[in-house]
Design a protein around this motif. Structure first.
Motif, PDB file in Angstrom:
ATOM      1  N   LEU A 191     -14.465  57.865  -0.855  1.00 43.34           N
ATOM      2  CA  LEU A 191     -13.190  58.522  -1.116  1.00 43.34           C
ATOM      3  C   LEU A 191     -12.453  58.846   0.179  1.00 43.34           C
ATOM      4  N   ALA A 192     -13.213  59.132   1.240  1.00 42.17           N
ATOM      5  CA  ALA A 192     -12.592  59.434   2.534  1.00 42.17           C
ATOM      6  C   ALA A 192     -11.833  58.231   3.081  1.00 42.17           C
ATOM      7  N   GLU A 193     -12.221  57.038   2.644  1.00 39.98           N
ATOM      8  CA  GLU A 193     -11.569  55.827   3.123  1.00 39.98           C
ATOM      9  C   GLU A 193     -10.314  55.470   2.328  1.00 39.98           C
ATOM     10  N   LEU A 194     -10.084  56.164   1.212  1.00 40.54           N
ATOM     11  CA  LEU A 194      -8.882  55.891   0.422  1.00 40.54           C
ATOM     12  C   LEU A 194      -7.637  56.250   1.230  1.00 40.54           C
ATOM     13  N   ARG A 195      -6.669  55.381   1.203  1.00 43.32           N
ATOM     14  CA  ARG A 195      -5.401  55.622   1.887  1.00 43.32           C
ATOM     15  C   ARG A 195      -4.268  55.382   0.911  1.00 43.32           C
ATOM     16  N   LEU A 196      -3.329  56.317   0.885  1.00 47.97           N
ATOM     17  CA  LEU A 196      -2.193  56.198  -0.015  1.00 47.97           C
ATOM     18  C   LEU A 196      -1.132  55.305   0.620  1.00 47.97           C
ATOM     19  N   VAL A 197      -0.798  54.216  -0.050  1.00 47.74           N
ATOM     20  CA  VAL A 197       0.209  53.294   0.480  1.00 47.74           C
ATOM     21  C   VAL A 197       1.578  53.558  -0.129  1.00 47.74           C
ATOM     22  N   SER A 198       1.602  54.321  -1.232  1.00 46.13           N
ATOM     23  CA  SER A 198       2.880  54.618  -1.873  1.00 46.13           C
ATOM     24  C   SER A 198       2.759  55.902  -2.686  1.00 46.13           C
ATOM     25  N   ARG A 199       3.755  56.777  -2.570  1.00 44.20           N
ATOM     26  CA  ARG A 199       3.770  57.993  -3.379  1.00 44.20           C
ATOM     27  C   ARG A 199       4.123  57.690  -4.835  1.00 44.20           C
ATOM     28  N   GLN A 200       4.377  56.432  -5.141  1.00 40.03           N
ATOM     29  CA  GLN A 200       4.611  56.011  -6.519  1.00 40.03           C
ATOM     30  C   GLN A 200       3.307  55.664  -7.237  1.00 40.03           C
TER      31      GLN A 200
END
Length: 313
Positions: A265-274
């Motif tokens: 989960l620490a590696e998850l990165r948000l690429v879009s607030r959509q």
């Protein structure tokens, strides 16, 4: 002191007391499970009078118009007459089409209803055994894909329904209760948005259906599916999902062991607030997923969760 009329009995009860408790104390056979208004096992029909319902939104408008209520959520405030849900009378008969094991602990049950049922991917349904044991299960099937409904039953822990399910045979008849809407579904308006599907255990079942529905509708955004399990063998849909990922470039599938979840989960990165996120499984894991999404900045109104609550018995 109000009276509850049920099955030919007249039960004097304390005002504002819980209907389910009163029925059970009087020896009325009412199945129940979560006591939270989620499983729908304790449905009763209000024939005369009315109950004080703490969770009216748990049932859809049609069910409420027909008089159905959840006994665990209702208080008796005046004289009332109720009927307990009878699967033979009120349910839909379904024949077992398939009964096989997807992993050492996950049983796949395929049921063919004797009359058509309209449902959406991600919904759940109440299933009754011939002996009257009821449990809700999420559907892993997609409308139009096959004539049966597919359920994935976690048999890791013992229970009355699990014990019965182990002995089911192809061609046996069960009964189905009402479909439940749930929080998990695919919205065509999400067509081009990133879609994250995070599941633990058999919480994968409804998300497997939602995923296939999204692909069927030609979803164009990226899709990321993460499944957490205690051991590798419990990634029970790995072959099917890896095959889907090889056919659809926008789909990424990730298999995570429980001991490695924090790092993953620490590696998850948000690429879009959509981004839209659908979460399903054990409460502990759903809470962990939700906390990480909050820290990443995914808006709360874009996170949809269905928690698999432990059974009360």
């Amino acid at each position: 002191m109000p009276d509850v009329h049920v099955a030919g009995q007249q039960l004097p009860v304390a005002a504002a007391s819980n209907l389910l408790d009163n029925l059970l104390n009087a020896g009325v056979a009412v199945p129940y499970s979560c006591r939270a208004g989620s499983c729908h096992a304790c449905m009763v029909r209000c024939v005369a009078g009315e109950l004080l319902d703490a969770k009216p939104e748990a049932l859809d408008a049609q069910q409420r118009e027909q008089g159905w209520r959840l006994a665990c959520q209702c208080q008796v405030v005046a004289d009332v007459q109720v009927e307990v849900f009878d699967p033979q009378r009120d349910g839909v008969a379904a024949v077992i089409h398939g009964h096989d094991w997807l992993s050492p602990h996950v049983l796949r049950l395929r049921l063919t209803p004797l009359r058509p049922l309209r449902y959406s991917a991600g919904q759940s349904i109440q299933v009754w055994t011939p002996s009257g044991i009821a449990r809700p299960y999420s559907l892993a099937s997609v409308p139009g894909e096959a004539p049966w409904l597919e359920l994935h039953i976690d048999c890791r822990h013992s229970g009355a329904f699990v014990s019965a399910a182990r002995t089911f045979q192809v061609s046996d008849t069960l009964h189905l209760g009402a479909l439940q809407g749930g929080a998990l579904q695919y919205d065509a308006d999400w067509h081009g948005r990133p879609l994250w599907l995070l599941a633990s255990g058999t919480g994968l079942a409804p998300l497997y259906g939602v995923l296939r529905e999204a692909l069927r509708q030609g979803h164009q955004g990226t899709i990321r599916l993460l499944h957490v399990a205690r051991e590798p063998a419990e990634h029970y849909l790995a072959d099917a999902l890896n095959a889907l990922a090889s056919e659809h470039a926008q789909l990424q599938v990730e298999w995570v062991l429980a001991a490695e979840l924090s790092a993953a989960l620490a590696e998850l990165r948000l690429v879009s607030r959509q981004t839209i996120a659908l979460l399903c499984g054990h409460p502990e894991y759903v809470e962990t997923f939700a906390r990480r999404l909050f820290l990443l900045g995914v808006p709360r109104n874009q996170v949809f969760a269905d928690v698999f609550l432990p059974h009360a018995r």
